[in-house]
Design an enzyme around this catalytic site. Structure first.
Site, PDB file in Angstrom:
ATOM      1  N   ARG A   1     -19.661   5.047   1.398  1.00  0.00           N
ATOM      2  CA  ARG A   1     -18.789   3.949   0.984  1.00  0.00           C
ATOM      3  C   ARG A   1     -18.348   3.238   2.264  1.00  0.00           C
ATOM      4  NH1 ARG A   1     -17.226   8.552  -1.936  1.00  0.00           N
ATOM      5  NH2 ARG A   1     -17.528   8.344  -4.205  1.00  0.00           N
TER       6      ARG A   1
ATOM      7  N   LYS B   1     -13.757  10.438  -1.851  1.00  0.00           N
ATOM      8  CA  LYS B   1     -12.755  10.290  -2.907  1.00  0.00           C
ATOM      9  C   LYS B   1     -12.223  11.657  -3.331  1.00  0.00           C
ATOM     10  CE  LYS B   1     -13.925   5.943  -5.203  1.00  0.00           C
ATOM     11  NZ  LYS B   1     -14.337   5.327  -6.475  1.00  0.00           N
TER      12      LYS B   1
ATOM     13  N   HIS C   1     -21.147  -2.456  -0.326  1.00  0.00           N
ATOM     14  CA  HIS C   1     -21.310  -1.395  -1.324  1.00  0.00           C
ATOM     15  C   HIS C   1     -22.698  -1.412  -1.957  1.00  0.00           C
ATOM     16  CE1 HIS C   1     -19.348   1.863  -3.395  1.00  0.00           C
ATOM     17  NE2 HIS C   1     -19.766   1.426  -4.575  1.00  0.00           N
TER      18      HIS C   1
ATOM     19  N   ARG D   1     -25.025   1.061  -0.436  1.00  0.00           N
ATOM     20  CA  ARG D   1     -24.851   2.441  -0.935  1.00  0.00           C
ATOM     21  C   ARG D   1     -25.649   2.619  -2.231  1.00  0.00           C
ATOM     22  NH1 ARG D   1     -21.415   7.046  -1.758  1.00  0.00           N
ATOM     23  NH2 ARG D   1     -20.574   7.176  -3.872  1.00  0.00           N
TER      24      ARG D   1
ATOM     25  N   HIS E   1     -20.601  12.218  -5.744  1.00  0.00           N
ATOM     26  CA  HIS E   1     -20.156  12.009  -7.121  1.00  0.00           C
ATOM     27  C   HIS E   1     -19.647  13.320  -7.707  1.00  0.00           C
ATOM     28  CE1 HIS E   1     -22.810   8.190  -7.826  1.00  0.00           C
ATOM     29  NE2 HIS E   1     -21.660   7.910  -7.256  1.00  0.00           N
TER      30      HIS E   1
ATOM     31  N   TYR F   1     -28.135   5.599 -12.015  1.00  0.00           N
ATOM     32  CA  TYR F   1     -29.219   5.106 -11.167  1.00  0.00           C
ATOM     33  C   TYR F   1     -30.578   5.271 -11.836  1.00  0.00           C
ATOM     34  CZ  TYR F   1     -25.775   4.548  -7.547  1.00  0.00           C
ATOM     35  OH  TYR F   1     -24.672   4.131  -6.844  1.00  0.00           O
TER      36      TYR F   1
END
Length: 305
Positions: free
Chosen positions: A159, A182, A250, A253, A276, A285
């Site tokens: 990110r 995150k 972004h 990424r 994730h 994806y």
């Protein structure tokens, strides 16, 4: 303009989010902006300076009017949902720290988010971007910074906030980067030599001295580089070379993940590299990859012609 007692509550709430809930700085700032937008609307709605009593007695009509106003102002569904979450969070804090109980706001559901598939760039567009990003800097070290940063994001799937947090300490490990993403989740990503070499070259000509724990990517005044500044460099690149509108930091990424998938990487590995929490997020994806295959099939398959 806010009542002093309310501003004190907001300051305490922000400290609570930061120190006790361990929210990221980005989330704390976003929540603070959302709450201030809500209180400004309440000011306008009541035609007087908002007090703590106004906050405690806010009814469902006021809250729905605020959400409708954000919708009319072209806020995205995601931003509207986040805004409501921010205000609910503040009210929960008030429940913990004041005499407020079971406010009506908790009965309001967030608008359903439209699930947008991640938009990747084609490999050709990535190559063009990496080859020409150096043209937008005017100063040699800035040009090299831009290239090093973009290559790092694409090579590692970071990110933009993660990439801008890289320090000299990250460079000491010859094989891996340890990233705190995150939710303070740590992940380990292999260093690609091209990314590390470009960063080393950039640091050799950077005109500012940095400590080992300071972020290495700097703005022209020597302060930590901010995402909007870098995205402005990408806007120049995008316009000059006619690159896709969705090109942002972004999007590189997303491209990292999509291109790995198209070249045979498995979903679990991509999930780990992206950080994730849920595999279902990474599975988006596969949908974009299928769309890519459909496009190729439609335009190139001989029987279709």
């Amino acid at each position: 303009m806010l009542d002093t007692s309310i501003q004190e509550l907001i300051d305490k709430w922000q400290k609570y989010l930061d120190l006790q809930r361990n929210y990221s700085n980005h989330t704390v700032i976003s929540y603070n902006n959302d709450l201030k937008h809500f209180l400004e609307f309440m000011n306008y709605y009541n035609s007087e300076l908002v007090t703590i009593n106004h906050i405690k007695t806010a009814d469902i009509r006021l809250i729905r009017s605020w959400l409708a106003k954000r919708n009319c102002d072209n806020f995205t569904t995601s931003s509207i949902s986040r805004g409501l979450s921010a205000v609910k969070n503040f009210y929960r804090f008030l429940e913990k720290t004041t005499q407020l109980n079971s406010h009506i706001i908790f009965s309001i559901k967030s608008p359903k988010k439209t699930k947008l598939l991640p938009k990747a760039l084609s490999e050709d567009d990535v190559v063009i971007s990496l080859e020409h990003i150096e043209e937008y800097g005017n100063v040699k070290w800035v040009e090299l910074r831009n290239k090093a940063l973009l290559v790092l994001i694409y090579a590692s799937g970071l990110r933009i906030s993660e990439a801008l947090s890289i320090t000299k300490l990250h460079l000491q490990n010859l094989e891996f980067i340890r990233i705190i993403g995150k939710g303070s989740k740590e992940r380990i990503i292999p260093w690609l030599p091209i990314a590390k070499n470009l960063i080393t070259q950039y640091l050799e000509i950077l005109p500012y001295k940095l400590g080992d724990n300071e972020p290495i990517f700097r703005g022209k005044q020597g302060k930590k580089l901010q995402p909007p500044v870098f995205n402005r460099e990408l806007i120049k690149l995008k316009h000059f070379y006619g690159l896709p509108q969705h090109l942002t930091a972004h999007s590189f990424r997303h491209s990292f993940a999509s291109h790995l998938l198209e070249h045979g990487a498995d979903l679990r590995s991509i999930q780990e590299l992206l950080g994730h929490k849920s595999l279902s997020t990474t599975q988006n994806y596969t949908k974009t990859s299928i769309k890519h295959l459909e496009a190729v099939y439609t335009t190139a398959y001989p029987i279709k012609k």
